[in-house]
Motif scaffolding. Structure first.
Motif, PDB file in Angstrom:
ATOM      1  N   LYS A   1       0.833  -1.210   0.000  1.00  0.00           N
ATOM      2  CA  LYS A   1       0.000   0.000   0.000  1.00  0.00           C
ATOM      3  C   LYS A   1       0.869   1.262   0.000  1.00  0.00           C
ATOM      4  O   LYS A   1       0.581   2.230  -0.724  1.00  0.00           O
ATOM      5  N   THR A   2       1.929   1.256   0.803  1.00  0.00           N
ATOM      6  CA  THR A   2       2.828   2.411   0.849  1.00  0.00           C
ATOM      7  C   THR A   2       3.449   2.686  -0.516  1.00  0.00           C
ATOM      8  O   THR A   2       3.498   3.832  -0.974  1.00  0.00           O
ATOM      9  N   ILE A   3       3.905   1.645  -1.170  1.00  0.00           N
ATOM     10  CA  ILE A   3       4.542   1.811  -2.494  1.00  0.00           C
ATOM     11  C   ILE A   3       3.538   2.294  -3.526  1.00  0.00           C
ATOM     12  O   ILE A   3       3.826   3.211  -4.312  1.00  0.00           O
ATOM     13  N   ILE A   4       2.353   1.695  -3.532  1.00  0.00           N
ATOM     14  CA  ILE A   4       1.334   2.094  -4.511  1.00  0.00           C
ATOM     15  C   ILE A   4       0.940   3.548  -4.308  1.00  0.00           C
ATOM     16  O   ILE A   4       0.804   4.322  -5.271  1.00  0.00           O
ATOM     17  N   GLU A   5       0.751   3.963  -3.068  1.00  0.00           N
ATOM     18  CA  GLU A   5       0.347   5.347  -2.798  1.00  0.00           C
ATOM     19  C   GLU A   5       1.462   6.329  -3.127  1.00  0.00           C
ATOM     20  O   GLU A   5       1.191   7.458  -3.523  1.00  0.00           O
ATOM     21  N   LYS A   6       2.731   5.917  -2.977  1.00  0.00           N
ATOM     22  CA  LYS A   6       3.832   6.788  -3.356  1.00  0.00           C
ATOM     23  C   LYS A   6       3.889   6.977  -4.865  1.00  0.00           C
ATOM     24  O   LYS A   6       4.506   7.933  -5.355  1.00  0.00           O
ATOM     25  N   HIS A   7       3.272   6.089  -5.596  1.00  0.00           N
ATOM     26  CA  HIS A   7       3.163   6.237  -7.051  1.00  0.00           C
ATOM     27  C   HIS A   7       1.841   6.889  -7.438  1.00  0.00           C
ATOM     28  O   HIS A   7       1.424   6.820  -8.611  1.00  0.00           O
TER      29      HIS A   7
END
Length: 367
Positions: free
Chosen positions: A338-344
């Motif tokens: 979730k953190t990675i997806i939201e950073k994108h």
């Protein structure tokens, strides 16, 4: 204007009001004097030119004296009005800004002992009330964030403590035996290695959660190739349950930091395999439009209860604690994804029905 910013707000309002008031007074006075002179001017044809020279040594005509007196009086009244208007502006500005001063004093009383205290008593429907409401909303979010961090720290400490406690307990038991056998040494070493690997995985995942995306290394890459690498890396896991991973993606490009996105999708596919049923399959599909790419990962596994869906992204959260520990993992996989997806600037969604299916939908911008 920059110099004004150094003054208190009340004084700034007073100065600006005085400037406007002065401008208006000067314009009104000037127009009044000009109009009076026009209205009371003596027409040229009314003068007797034969007596003009003789009148030069005498006092000005009464009309001129009246005009002069009117001008002086108008200017005097103008200054009086400016002074009175400035004083009134200062007084009114103080009354108007009193709620702001009260709000400031209330905020200044908040310290570390009452950090999440709300501001009450601002029930008007003006800007100050909206400011107080915004402040309360910010405090609510801060309180939620602080509680989340406290819970995260407690969970992390617990997760780190468990394997460490296991390692220490095994060593202490071994020390109590005066003549331990080779088999006992081997069992302790194997168990210590398992706990050490668990600690290593946990620390690695914690570091990954705080890994920031670097915009300089974002790139476009083929989604199908990325999932082929993921399937290859999970081949041993999928063989244990005889789970078939189908990569049904073609001609889809993803944009972002490839290593991070691969890590996020790896966690999602790994979960789909881990919590799937025997002899089932995981299907990966994707679609795109002008602005977004949508990736779907679906399994026919144990599913997630509806009431648990809102909590699955919390660090260390497990639906079935005993089963999750048995299957391995740190409880951080979905949080990292979730953190990675939201950073994108993307979004991740879950749909599930217990004992039927679980579907993960990831939406990412095309650029």
């Amino acid at each position: 204007m920059i110099l004004l910013n150094k003054f208190p707000l009340r004084l700034r309002l007073t100065i600006l009001t005085t400037v406007v008031l002065t401008t208006i007074c000067v314009l009104l006075t000037t127009s009044s004097v000009f109009t009076a002179q026009k209205m009371y001017a003596v027409p040229a044809e009314d003068y007797n030119f034969n007596t003009t020279l003789s009148n030069l040594s005498k006092e000005p005509p009464a009309t001129d004296r009246i005009n002069n007196n009117f001008t002086y009086a108008s200017v005097a009244y103008m200054f009086i009005m400016i002074v009175l208007g400035t004083a009134a502006s200062y007084f009114v500005a103080g009354k108007t800004l009193k709620p702001v001063a009260d709000l400031t004093k209330r905020i200044e009383t908040i310290d570390e002992n009452k950090l999440f205290q709300r501001l009450e008593g601002f029930d008007t429907n003006d800007e100050v009330a909206r400011l107080a409401a915004s402040f309360n909303h910010m405090i609510l979010k801060l309180e939620k964030s602080f509680n989340h961090q406290k819970q995260f720290a407690a969970n992390a400490a617990h997760e780190l403590k468990t394997p460490l406690a296991g390692i220490i307990a095994n060593i202490e038991v071994l020390q109590l035996d005066k003549n331990p056998s080779v088999q006992e040494y081997k069992e302790v070493l194997d168990d210590t290695l398992t706990n050490a690997q668990r600690l290593s995985t946990l620390v690695y995942d914690l570091l990954k959660m705080n890994n920031a995306i670097n915009a300089d290394i974002c790139e476009s890459f083929d989604a199908k190739d990325m999932f082929e690498d993921i399937i290859l890396a999970l081949s041993e896991n999928s063989k244990v349950k005889n789970v078939l991973i189908k990569n049904n993606i073609s001609d889809i490009m993803l944009f972002g930091e490839k290593v991070l996105l691969q890590r996020a999708f790896f966690n999602l596919v790994q979960n789909a395999v881990k919590y799937n049923k025997l002899n089932e399959e995981v299907v990966v599909t994707a679609a795109q439009n002008d602005d977004f790419v949508t990736v779907n990962i679906k399994d026919n596994g144990i599913g997630i209860p509806e009431e648990e869906l809102e909590s699955i992204f919390e660090p260390f959260y497990r639906i079935d604690t005993s089963r999750s520990r048995e299957l391995g993992g740190s409880g951080l996989g979905l949080s990292i994804a979730k953190t990675i997806i939201e950073k994108h600037n993307g979004e991740i969604l879950f749909e599930s029905e217990v004992d039927v299916f679980t579907k993960v939908t990831v939406i990412l911008p095309k650029n």
